[in-house]
Scaffold this motif. Structure first.
Motif, mmCIF file in Angstrom:
data_model
loop_
_atom_site.group_PDB
_atom_site.id
_atom_site.type_symbol
_atom_site.label_atom_id
_atom_site.label_comp_id
_atom_site.label_asym_id
_atom_site.label_seq_id
_atom_site.Cartn_x
_atom_site.Cartn_y
_atom_site.Cartn_z
ATOM 1 N N ILE A 23 -32.157 -17.649 -53.411
ATOM 2 C CA ILE A 23 -32.803 -18.364 -54.515
ATOM 3 C C ILE A 23 -34.239 -17.854 -54.622
ATOM 4 O O ILE A 23 -34.946 -17.767 -53.621
ATOM 5 C CB ILE A 23 -32.844 -19.889 -54.264
ATOM 6 C CG1 ILE A 23 -31.460 -20.468 -54.026
ATOM 7 C CG2 ILE A 23 -33.595 -20.605 -55.371
ATOM 8 C CD1 ILE A 23 -30.636 -20.661 -55.252
ATOM 9 N N THR A 24 -34.663 -17.536 -55.830
ATOM 10 C CA THR A 24 -36.043 -17.120 -56.066
ATOM 11 C C THR A 24 -36.728 -18.183 -56.917
ATOM 12 O O THR A 24 -36.201 -18.576 -57.949
ATOM 13 C CB THR A 24 -36.075 -15.768 -56.815
ATOM 14 O OG1 THR A 24 -35.405 -14.796 -56.024
ATOM 15 C CG2 THR A 24 -37.492 -15.323 -57.071
ATOM 16 N N TRP A 25 -37.867 -18.637 -56.447
ATOM 17 C CA TRP A 25 -38.666 -19.591 -57.209
ATOM 18 C C TRP A 25 -39.623 -18.812 -58.087
ATOM 19 O O TRP A 25 -40.422 -18.010 -57.601
ATOM 20 C CB TRP A 25 -39.475 -20.491 -56.275
ATOM 21 C CG TRP A 25 -38.688 -21.512 -55.525
ATOM 22 C CD1 TRP A 25 -37.436 -21.374 -55.011
ATOM 23 C CD2 TRP A 25 -39.116 -22.812 -55.178
ATOM 24 N NE1 TRP A 25 -37.053 -22.515 -54.365
ATOM 25 C CE2 TRP A 25 -38.080 -23.421 -54.448
ATOM 26 C CE3 TRP A 25 -40.279 -23.527 -55.400
ATOM 27 C CZ2 TRP A 25 -38.170 -24.709 -53.953
ATOM 28 C CZ3 TRP A 25 -40.371 -24.807 -54.901
ATOM 29 C CH2 TRP A 25 -39.325 -25.400 -54.198
ATOM 30 N N LEU A 26 -39.572 -19.039 -59.379
ATOM 31 C CA LEU A 26 -40.484 -18.400 -60.314
ATOM 32 C C LEU A 26 -41.581 -19.363 -60.758
ATOM 33 O O LEU A 26 -42.672 -18.936 -61.106
ATOM 34 C CB LEU A 26 -39.711 -17.863 -61.517
ATOM 35 C CG LEU A 26 -38.598 -16.861 -61.159
ATOM 36 C CD1 LEU A 26 -37.790 -16.501 -62.389
ATOM 37 C CD2 LEU A 26 -39.173 -15.624 -60.490
ATOM 38 N N ARG A 27 -41.256 -20.646 -60.746
ATOM 39 C CA ARG A 27 -42.216 -21.705 -61.072
ATOM 40 C C ARG A 27 -41.854 -22.930 -60.239
ATOM 41 O O ARG A 27 -40.765 -23.031 -59.693
ATOM 42 C CB ARG A 27 -42.130 -22.090 -62.548
ATOM 43 C CG ARG A 27 -42.619 -21.049 -63.499
ATOM 44 C CD ARG A 27 -42.651 -21.615 -64.935
ATOM 45 N NE ARG A 27 -43.209 -20.633 -65.831
ATOM 46 C CZ ARG A 27 -42.503 -19.665 -66.399
ATOM 47 N NH1 ARG A 27 -41.213 -19.554 -66.166
ATOM 48 N NH2 ARG A 27 -43.094 -18.809 -67.205
ATOM 49 N N MET A 77 -34.087 -18.857 -59.883
ATOM 50 C CA MET A 77 -32.927 -17.995 -60.158
ATOM 51 C C MET A 77 -32.152 -17.816 -58.862
ATOM 52 O O MET A 77 -32.740 -17.608 -57.801
ATOM 53 C CB MET A 77 -33.360 -16.629 -60.689
ATOM 54 C CG MET A 77 -33.776 -16.641 -62.134
ATOM 55 S SD MET A 77 -32.448 -17.033 -63.296
ATOM 56 C CE MET A 77 -31.428 -15.590 -63.153
ATOM 57 N N HIS A 78 -30.841 -17.891 -58.990
ATOM 58 C CA HIS A 78 -29.926 -17.770 -57.855
ATOM 59 C C HIS A 78 -29.123 -16.489 -58.032
ATOM 60 O O HIS A 78 -28.525 -16.273 -59.076
ATOM 61 C CB HIS A 78 -28.996 -18.986 -57.846
ATOM 62 C CG HIS A 78 -28.150 -19.099 -56.639
ATOM 63 N ND1 HIS A 78 -27.247 -20.115 -56.491
ATOM 64 C CD2 HIS A 78 -28.055 -18.358 -55.519
ATOM 65 C CE1 HIS A 78 -26.627 -19.988 -55.327
ATOM 66 N NE2 HIS A 78 -27.103 -18.923 -54.724
ATOM 67 N N VAL A 79 -29.138 -15.659 -57.015
ATOM 68 C CA VAL A 79 -28.370 -14.415 -57.064
ATOM 69 C C VAL A 79 -26.929 -14.741 -56.643
ATOM 70 O O VAL A 79 -26.429 -14.274 -55.636
ATOM 71 C CB VAL A 79 -29.007 -13.326 -56.178
ATOM 72 C CG1 VAL A 79 -28.264 -12.008 -56.318
ATOM 73 C CG2 VAL A 79 -30.454 -13.126 -56.547
ATOM 74 N N ASN A 80 -26.296 -15.587 -57.453
ATOM 75 C CA ASN A 80 -24.902 -15.941 -57.227
ATOM 76 C C ASN A 80 -24.024 -15.020 -58.079
ATOM 77 O O ASN A 80 -24.533 -14.204 -58.831
ATOM 78 C CB ASN A 80 -24.647 -17.422 -57.542
ATOM 79 C CG ASN A 80 -25.098 -17.803 -58.936
ATOM 80 O OD1 ASN A 80 -25.652 -17.024 -59.679
ATOM 81 N ND2 ASN A 80 -24.860 -19.034 -59.292
#
Length: 152
Positions: A13-17, A123-126
């Motif tokens: 999971i990437t946090w962008l905000r 965003m989840h790299v699923n």
């Protein structure tokens, strides 16, 4: 008894905000989705338990115990598959567990990516198989984010 609020998430999971301001105040358990149908309370959403926000209380503690014991009952299936099996069981509504599903517009994933970088929080790299593929997709995501942030 102490109470806490917590994010539970996979490592891809990437946090962008900051996502905290978009969490529902009335929910015990909130989760991201692979497919979101527009209604955050509809149990027919297809959840992805890789990103969840949980309010610690008697209901959520009971829910987690029920969920993980159910995964053993269903042949040690993946926790997300077990959640899909139990989410509509009557004892969850009897226990008044308030479940909400997070909009993919804000909590996107590669299965259903957010189309608007102005709104996306995580965003989840699923829907991506293999560690090397996930790493490559994360790099692409971060490059896209850097390019977006470079615009005035």
């Amino acid at each position: 008894m102490s109470w806490w609020l917590g994010v539970v998430m996979d490592t891809d999971i990437t946090w962008l905000r900051n996502p905290f301001e978009l969490f529902y105040k009335d929910a015990d358990f909130q989760t991201s989705c692979d497919d979101f149908n527009g209604n955050s309370t509809d149990l027919n959403n297809r959840p992805n338990s890789g990103f969840s926000y949980v309010r610690s209380n008697e209901r959520s503690i009971w829910f987690y115990k029920f969920w993980f014991s159910s995964s053993k009952i269903y042949g040690r299936m993946h926790d997300q598959n077990a959640f899909n099996k139990i989410k509509m069981q009557p004892n969850i509504s009897t226990m008044n567990v308030k479940i909400r599903f997070l909009d993919t517009k804000y909590f996107g994933g590669f299965c259903h990516p957010s189309k608007d970088f102005n709104k996306v929080r995580t965003m989840h790299v699923n829907c991506c198989k293999g560690l090397q593929n996930k790493v490559n997709d994360l790099k692409i995501l971060l490059d896209d984010w850097r390019n977006y942030m470079a615009f005035p």
